[in-house]
Motif scaffolding. Structure first.
Motif, PDB file in Angstrom:
ATOM      1  N   TRP A  94      -4.967  -5.662   1.346  1.00 53.07           N
ATOM      2  CA  TRP A  94      -4.829  -6.847   0.494  1.00 53.07           C
ATOM      3  C   TRP A  94      -5.478  -6.556  -0.858  1.00 53.07           C
ATOM      4  N   THR A  95      -4.691  -6.774  -1.918  1.00 54.42           N
ATOM      5  CA  THR A  95      -5.149  -6.447  -3.273  1.00 54.42           C
ATOM      6  C   THR A  95      -4.706  -7.548  -4.230  1.00 54.42           C
ATOM      7  N   ASP A  96      -4.660  -7.254  -5.523  1.00 57.98           N
ATOM      8  CA  ASP A  96      -4.327  -8.297  -6.500  1.00 57.98           C
ATOM      9  C   ASP A  96      -2.913  -8.159  -7.045  1.00 57.98           C
ATOM     10  N   VAL A  97      -2.072  -7.322  -6.431  1.00 56.95           N
ATOM     11  CA  VAL A  97      -0.667  -7.207  -6.819  1.00 56.95           C
ATOM     12  C   VAL A  97       0.195  -7.288  -5.564  1.00 56.95           C
ATOM     13  N   SER A  98       1.447  -7.657  -5.751  1.00 50.56           N
ATOM     14  CA  SER A  98       2.337  -7.868  -4.611  1.00 50.56           C
ATOM     15  C   SER A  98       2.997  -6.579  -4.164  1.00 50.56           C
ATOM     16  N   GLY A  99       2.184  -5.618  -3.776  1.00 50.00           N
ATOM     17  CA  GLY A  99       2.705  -4.364  -3.261  1.00 50.00           C
ATOM     18  C   GLY A  99       2.734  -3.270  -4.301  1.00 50.00           C
ATOM     19  N   MET A 100       3.258  -2.118  -3.891  1.00 46.75           N
ATOM     20  CA  MET A 100       3.439  -1.010  -4.815  1.00 46.75           C
ATOM     21  C   MET A 100       4.602  -1.359  -5.746  1.00 46.75           C
ATOM     22  N   MET A 139      -4.049  -5.451  18.039  1.00 46.46           N
ATOM     23  CA  MET A 139      -5.115  -5.515  17.019  1.00 46.46           C
ATOM     24  C   MET A 139      -4.555  -5.127  15.658  1.00 46.46           C
ATOM     25  N   LYS A 140      -5.029  -5.864  14.633  1.00 48.17           N
ATOM     26  CA  LYS A 140      -4.658  -5.536  13.258  1.00 48.17           C
ATOM     27  C   LYS A 140      -5.925  -5.217  12.469  1.00 48.17           C
ATOM     28  N   VAL A 141      -5.764  -4.359  11.466  1.00 49.06           N
ATOM     29  CA  VAL A 141      -6.866  -4.061  10.552  1.00 49.06           C
ATOM     30  C   VAL A 141      -6.471  -4.556   9.169  1.00 49.06           C
ATOM     31  N   LEU A 142      -7.349  -5.359   8.563  1.00 50.84           N
ATOM     32  CA  LEU A 142      -7.105  -5.905   7.228  1.00 50.84           C
ATOM     33  C   LEU A 142      -8.179  -5.376   6.285  1.00 50.84           C
ATOM     34  N   LYS A 143      -7.762  -4.963   5.111  1.00 53.09           N
ATOM     35  CA  LYS A 143      -8.736  -4.511   4.104  1.00 53.09           C
ATOM     36  C   LYS A 143      -8.578  -5.351   2.843  1.00 53.09           C
ATOM     37  N   PHE A 144      -9.691  -5.837   2.302  1.00 51.30           N
ATOM     38  CA  PHE A 144      -9.671  -6.633   1.080  1.00 51.30           C
ATOM     39  C   PHE A 144     -10.461  -5.909  -0.002  1.00 51.30           C
ATOM     40  N   GLY A 145      -9.818  -5.716  -1.153  1.00 50.21           N
ATOM     41  CA  GLY A 145     -10.425  -4.982  -2.261  1.00 50.21           C
ATOM     42  C   GLY A 145     -11.386  -5.821  -3.071  1.00 50.21           C
ATOM     43  N   GLY A 146     -11.953  -5.186  -4.105  1.00 54.45           N
ATOM     44  CA  GLY A 146     -12.998  -5.820  -4.908  1.00 54.45           C
ATOM     45  C   GLY A 146     -12.560  -7.085  -5.599  1.00 54.45           C
ATOM     46  N   THR A 147     -11.330  -7.122  -6.115  1.00 58.42           N
ATOM     47  CA  THR A 147     -10.873  -8.345  -6.790  1.00 58.42           C
ATOM     48  C   THR A 147     -10.658  -9.468  -5.779  1.00 58.42           C
ATOM     49  N   SER A 148     -10.290  -9.120  -4.547  1.00 53.18           N
ATOM     50  CA  SER A 148     -10.074 -10.139  -3.507  1.00 53.18           C
ATOM     51  C   SER A 148     -11.381 -10.808  -3.099  1.00 53.18           C
ATOM     52  N   VAL A 149     -12.499 -10.102  -3.257  1.00 51.78           N
ATOM     53  CA  VAL A 149     -13.804 -10.669  -2.894  1.00 51.78           C
ATOM     54  C   VAL A 149     -14.709 -10.760  -4.122  1.00 51.78           C
TER      55      VAL A 149
END
Length: 816
Positions: free
Chosen positions: A225-231, A1-11
């Motif tokens: 998952w966010t709007d930049v390619s990582g830290m 099982m994987k957990v994915l989180k999408f931030g405000g800009t992603s949605v």
């Protein structure tokens, strides 16, 4: 099982949610996935804003709520099939009606508590997660909506609730065992207390929700998952060359996120770190980018080839509170009392530092909490203050924290020295320092206006060692200035490739216009920079340099202006290096000369003026080297004016003295007013500078000047000067003939001996070192304790725009 989180800009909108849908589809092919989503971008902020309006009886909350309702209704229309929209439009309207009732209650009561805040802000995630779940279901995916708030149990600390992991883990495990859908969509941020009241997990709590779920179900990995390619190695809004971090440890990620790396909410790391679950930060809008892997994996070996630091982070709007007093020394419980009173007031302490004498404790808090914290501390220590055991707490605002973070900093010497050295060299004053015993974080508190500069300096020092950016500010665009610019453009590629230095002409000024470009004035732009420039003043130019506050800055004065040196001190105090072709400062009053030298030394910057004497010849540098090595200069004999040497080498009686001087001026060997050269004033300044650099505290008035020019030649304009030269031709011929009778030639010399200096026209015999000196050449003859029998001689071209510009260029390179 994987957990994915999408931030405000992603949605944020339907278009972005379709990208999210594609990612979910791809990830759910081989894995069960739990997807945690935030509210639509900006919804939470606007819900709070509307509530604040309502609490002060401002009816502007009504259109805000209407706008949010329309946003969600529009989303339903774009994502849900037309035949199915009716029920979901009603769903949205029903919950906005419920919200309106709450807002009306706030408006009537004028009360907006944390409990109400949590209830209101929960609607954002609740609505977005339901709509997205519906979208996936209508795409015939095996998907259900997961009511995470019913499963995640917390205490009743509204707005920042603490999770009861024992109950929560059991709830989540049981839920995933019973509900076996391939995809579950859950709202982030929201939970409930033991009484069923809605609570929230703090801003950024959707990350935390995802981490809690991932840890409870022992997920294979957690994806944020966010709007930049990582830290990134630094905030890309501050550092244009910031780079993605491919892999980082949990501890490094926690430190960076704590001090401002907004891509990750700090508490979200702890649950997955305990379970050793990999956390991957990815970009919704560039899903194929590598992103950042956060894991336990870290090489603890002090391999010199490894990157020392992982990143530079920063946090703005910081205030310092300092509690100090002699009554604190050796008294147990002072720190406990301080932190307890802040804890009671729910004030978060971001950074702590204490003097080893126990005389003072300094803490950093968010600026919005500072006056609340001040009242709390002063109240708690009221008796101690009254008895003068402690002083009232001192406050300093307008600060930032900058942190250098990295596991590989551990057990590696010189990191702090490197960090503080590069900051000090750029004039960045450190107000407080904190370093944990883990050695993975060095945090400093600085003025907020220095944040961009500090972050760039540190990023360049630790992550961009291949190229050092140097910002040049050029004052003066005459012959020397133009030649210097040309040399910089011609040489810059070589410097980048062979010396890892990139020179940027970031500002330029003449007497009429000034122009700035932080990224550098290109060679094509230089031809017409003054067309884009604004009205110039030297003080305005200096103030602009200071306000831009760029790292590795060098101010270059290639004027003969007496006004330009007025700004040297203010620039040096900001650790801006100065390279001066202008002789005014170094030959000014001895106290002023000493002040500038000391200011440069005290502010860890450079003040170079090699071209003051001998153009590009290493005259001052030679004196400095002799002095540093313990030698002492006993005498100096020199021809220091390329102009006068040119004049007397070419004046042989076949042409008038006036014609020879005019030729010298035409060929660029003289100042615009040749009298500055012919009176010996310029030579007197030069021998004064050499004597001072040799350690002798002479004033200009101490220089004996034996002028060969009749006094009448000094009156009037430059045109009048040439006419007078013609009138006095017989005088000049007599000077020449008297020298010839003795088999000598005329040389205008400068001498320093026995602590005294003089300049004047002398006869040079054929056996003199001065005799065979041609064209515009200069010569300086040093006698020292070590060079007593055979003097040390520096000889070469001492005038001309090309060689002077090259000398200035050499000083620039020495300064960086």
């Amino acid at each position: 099982m994987k957990v994915l989180k999408f931030g405000g800009t992603s949605v944020a909108n339907a278009r972005n949610i379709l990208l999210v849908e594609n990612i979910i589809k791809k990830e759910s092919v081989q894995n069960r996935v739990i997807v945690v989503v935030s509210a639509l971008h900006g919804v939470t902020d606007n819900l709070i804003k509307a509530a604040e309006y309502a609490s002060i009886k401002d009816e502007n909350y009504i259109p805000l709520i209407k706008d949010l309702e329309e946003k969600h209704l529009e989303l339903v229309k774009e994502l849900i099939p037309v035949l199915e929209q009716s029920s979901w439009l009603s769903f949205v309207k029903k919950h906005f009606n419920d919200m309106e009732d709450i807002f009306n209650g706030i408006f009537v009561l004028g009360e907006f508590t944390d409990k109400i805040r949590d209830r209101i802000t929960s609607y954002g995630e609740f609505l977005s997660s339901n709509i997205i779940a519906a979208r996936l279901q209508y795409q015939n995916l095996d998907c259900l909506w997961m009511n995470a708030p019913d499963l995640i149990r917390t205490d009743s600390n509204f707005s920042n609730a603490k999770v009861d992991f024992d109950i929560t883990d059991i709830n989540l495990k049981n839920y995933t065992a019973v509900h076996t859908s391939q995809i579950a969509i859950a709202p982030g941020f929201i939970a409930k207390d033991q009484n069923g009241n809605t609570t929230t997990l703090g801003r950024g709590g959707s990350d935390y929700t995802a981490a809690i779920i991932a840890a409870a179900v022992s997920a294979k990995e957690l994806q944020i998952w966010t709007d930049v390619s990582g830290m990134m190695t630094a905030d890309p809004r501050l550092v244009s060359n910031a780079k993605p971090i491919p892999e980082i440890s949990y501890h490094e990620a926690m430190e960076l996120s704590h001090f401002g790396a907004k891509v990750l909410y700090p508490p979200s790391i702890q649950p997955v770190m305990v379970k050793n679950i990999n956390l991957i930060i990815k970009n919704t809008f560039d899903p194929n980018a590598h992103g950042t892997l956060v894991s336990h994996k870290v090489n603890t070996q002090a391999d010199e080839k490894q990157q020392t630091a992982a990143g530079v982070s920063n946090m703005s709007h910081i205030a310092l509170l300092t509690l100090e007093g002699s009554g604190m020394v050796g008294i147990p419980g002072i720190s406990a009392k301080l932190f307890q009173c802040l804890s009671f007031e729910k004030i978060n302490v971001i950074l702590i530092t204490q003097s080893s004498s126990e005389h003072s404790i300094t803490i950093a808090v968010n600026e919005k909490d500072v006056f609340h914290a001040e009242n709390a501390v002063n109240s708690s220590f009221a008796d101690d203050i009254k008895l003068h055991r402690t002083s009232p707490v001192q406050i300093e605002t307008g600060l930032s924290i900058v942190a250098l973070v990295g596991e590989n900093m551990k057990n590696r010497s010189g990191i702090s020295a490197k960090m503080f050295g590069c900051l000090g060299n750029n004039g960045i004053n450190i107000r407080a320092i904190a370093q944990g015993s883990s050695e993975r974080n060095i945090s400093i508190v600085i003025s907020e206006k220095d944040t961009r500069k500090a972050v760039n300096v540190l990023h360049e020092e630790f992550f961009e060692s291949e190229i050092k950016q140097v910002h040049l500010y050029l004052c003066g665009t005459g012959n020397v200035g133009s030649k210097l610019v040309q040399q910089i453009y011609e040489q810059n590629q070589y410097l980048r490739e062979n010396h890892l230095i990139n020179l940027r002409i970031s500002g330029i000024s003449n007497s009429r216009k000034m122009f700035f470009a932080d990224q550098g004035i290109s060679e094509s732009e230089f031809a017409n920079w003054n067309e884009k420039g604004v009205e110039a003043s030297i003080h305005g130019f200096a103030e602009e340099i200071i306000s831009r506050n760029l790292r590795n800055s060098v101010f270059i004065d290639v004027t003969a202006s007496s006004e330009v040196p007025e700004v040297y001190e203010s620039l040096l105090k900001r650790s801006i290096n100065i390279v001066a072709c202008n002789k005014i400062a170094a030959s000014s009053d001895f106290e002023q000369y000493t002040l500038l030298k000391n200011t440069a030394r005290n502010h860890s910057c450079k003040f170079y003026f090699e071209t003051n004497v001998g153009a590009g010849l290493p005259v001052i540098g030679t004196i400095n080297d002799l002095m540093k090595s313990g030698d002492k200069i006993t005498s100096i004999q020199a021809v220091l004016s390329g102009t006068l040497n040119f004049v007397f080498n070419n004046y042989d009686g076949s042409r008038t003295f006036s014609e020879v001087v005019a030729q010298a001026q035409k060929e660029g060997y003289t100042e615009p007013d040749p009298r500055l050269d012919l009176t010996g004033t310029d030579v007197a300044r030069k021998i004064l500078i050499l004597a001072r650099e040799a350690g002798y505290p002479l004033q200009f008035e101490d220089i004996e000047n034996e002028s060969f020019l009749p006094e009448e030649c000094l009156l009037g304009s430059v045109e009048d000067f040439y006419l007078k030269l013609t009138d006095y031709e017989e005088h000049f011929k007599n000077l020449l003939n008297n020298a010839k009778k003795e088999g000598n030639i005329l040389k205008y010399t400068a001498e320093f001996k026995d602590g005294k200096a003089k300049v004047g026209l002398q006869h040079a015999a054929p056996d003199s070192d001065l005799y065979h000196l041609y064209g515009k050449d200069n010569i300086v003859i040093f006698k020292t304790l070590r060079y007593s029998e055979q003097p040390l001689v520096v000889k070469g071209a001492g005038a001309g725009a090309e060689v002077t510009a090259s000398g200035v260029f050499a000083d620039i390179m020495r300064s960086v």
